[in-house]
Scaffold this motif. Structure first.
Motif, PDB file in Angstrom:
ATOM      1  N   LYS A  62     -12.837 -35.570 -24.961  1.00  9.09           N
ATOM      2  CA  LYS A  62     -12.783 -34.325 -24.186  1.00  9.09           C
ATOM      3  C   LYS A  62     -13.965 -33.451 -24.584  1.00  9.09           C
ATOM      4  O   LYS A  62     -14.204 -33.210 -25.771  1.00  9.09           O
ATOM      5  CB  LYS A  62     -11.474 -33.599 -24.473  1.00  9.09           C
ATOM      6  N   LEU A  63     -14.705 -32.965 -23.609  1.00  6.30           N
ATOM      7  CA  LEU A  63     -15.860 -32.102 -23.848  1.00  6.30           C
ATOM      8  C   LEU A  63     -15.390 -30.679 -24.112  1.00  6.30           C
ATOM      9  O   LEU A  63     -14.574 -30.127 -23.368  1.00  6.30           O
ATOM     10  CB  LEU A  63     -16.790 -32.142 -22.635  1.00  6.30           C
ATOM     11  N   LEU A  64     -15.875 -30.059 -25.189  1.00  6.88           N
ATOM     12  CA  LEU A  64     -15.507 -28.696 -25.564  1.00  6.88           C
ATOM     13  C   LEU A  64     -16.596 -27.734 -25.086  1.00  6.88           C
ATOM     14  O   LEU A  64     -17.592 -27.510 -25.769  1.00  6.88           O
ATOM     15  CB  LEU A  64     -15.311 -28.587 -27.074  1.00  6.88           C
ATOM     16  N   HIS A  65     -16.394 -27.175 -23.896  1.00  4.58           N
ATOM     17  CA  HIS A  65     -17.393 -26.282 -23.297  1.00  4.58           C
ATOM     18  C   HIS A  65     -17.562 -24.987 -24.083  1.00  4.58           C
ATOM     19  O   HIS A  65     -18.652 -24.420 -24.110  1.00  4.58           O
ATOM     20  CB  HIS A  65     -17.000 -25.956 -21.853  1.00  4.58           C
ATOM     21  N   ASP A  66     -16.490 -24.515 -24.728  1.00  8.18           N
ATOM     22  CA  ASP A  66     -16.544 -23.229 -25.426  1.00  8.18           C
ATOM     23  C   ASP A  66     -17.465 -23.259 -26.643  1.00  8.18           C
ATOM     24  O   ASP A  66     -17.901 -22.220 -27.112  1.00  8.18           O
ATOM     25  CB  ASP A  66     -15.147 -22.771 -25.822  1.00  8.18           C
ATOM     26  N   ARG A  67     -17.790 -24.433 -27.153  1.00  8.40           N
ATOM     27  CA  ARG A  67     -18.691 -24.549 -28.312  1.00  8.40           C
ATOM     28  C   ARG A  67     -20.158 -24.591 -27.887  1.00  8.40           C
ATOM     29  O   ARG A  67     -21.046 -24.538 -28.722  1.00  8.40           O
ATOM     30  CB  ARG A  67     -18.380 -25.818 -29.108  1.00  8.40           C
ATOM     31  N   GLY A  68     -20.409 -24.759 -26.589  1.00  9.32           N
ATOM     32  CA  GLY A  68     -21.771 -24.727 -26.076  1.00  9.32           C
ATOM     33  C   GLY A  68     -22.438 -26.090 -26.037  1.00  9.32           C
ATOM     34  O   GLY A  68     -22.017 -27.038 -26.700  1.00  9.32           O
ATOM     35  N   ILE A  69     -23.483 -26.158 -25.214  1.00  9.17           N
ATOM     36  CA  ILE A  69     -24.302 -27.360 -25.075  1.00  9.17           C
ATOM     37  C   ILE A  69     -25.736 -26.923 -25.355  1.00  9.17           C
ATOM     38  O   ILE A  69     -26.284 -26.079 -24.647  1.00  9.17           O
ATOM     39  CB  ILE A  69     -24.186 -27.955 -23.658  1.00  9.17           C
TER      40      ILE A  69
END
Length: 108
Positions: free
Chosen positions: A45-52
């Motif tokens: 699962k990709l954690l968008h809240d941690r940023g890319i």
């Protein structure tokens, strides 16, 4: 006379469900050996809240597995189309000292 055909149909159905359904859950980072550099796939699962974070040719982002273990992912890869909107992705790579080193990213 009816029991044997019913058992045969039941066995075929169970084999079909186990081997031929495309329903896949999230993988686990515990299945990876940190001392092995073999490239293996894992669905996370990709954690968008941690940023890319993209810098140069590299990318750094965070994901979680089925055990909710958060892992930093880094690699010299191009982000596929639809990556920013994806919830579930498949990574192909290996565990390193700094997290998970990916060689390929596939959007589900």
């Amino acid at each position: 006379k009816l029991i044997l055909p019913i058992l045969l149909i039941l066995i075929v159905f169970i084999i079909y469900k186990i081997y031929f359904t495309s329903e896949k859950g999230l993988g686990s980072f515990a299945d990876f050996d940190p001392n092995n550099n073999a490239v293996k796939p894992i669905t996370v699962k990709l954690l968008h809240d941690r940023g890319i974070n993209q810098q140069g040719g590299g990318v750094v982002f965070y994901v979680s597995d089925k055990n909710n273990q958060v892992m930093m992912v880094s690699g010299e890869v191009m982000l596929p189309a639809g990556f920013e909107d994806a919830q579930i992705i498949t990574l192909k790579g290996h565990i390193s000292q700094s997290g998970f080193h990916t060689h390929e990213i596939v959007v589900e």
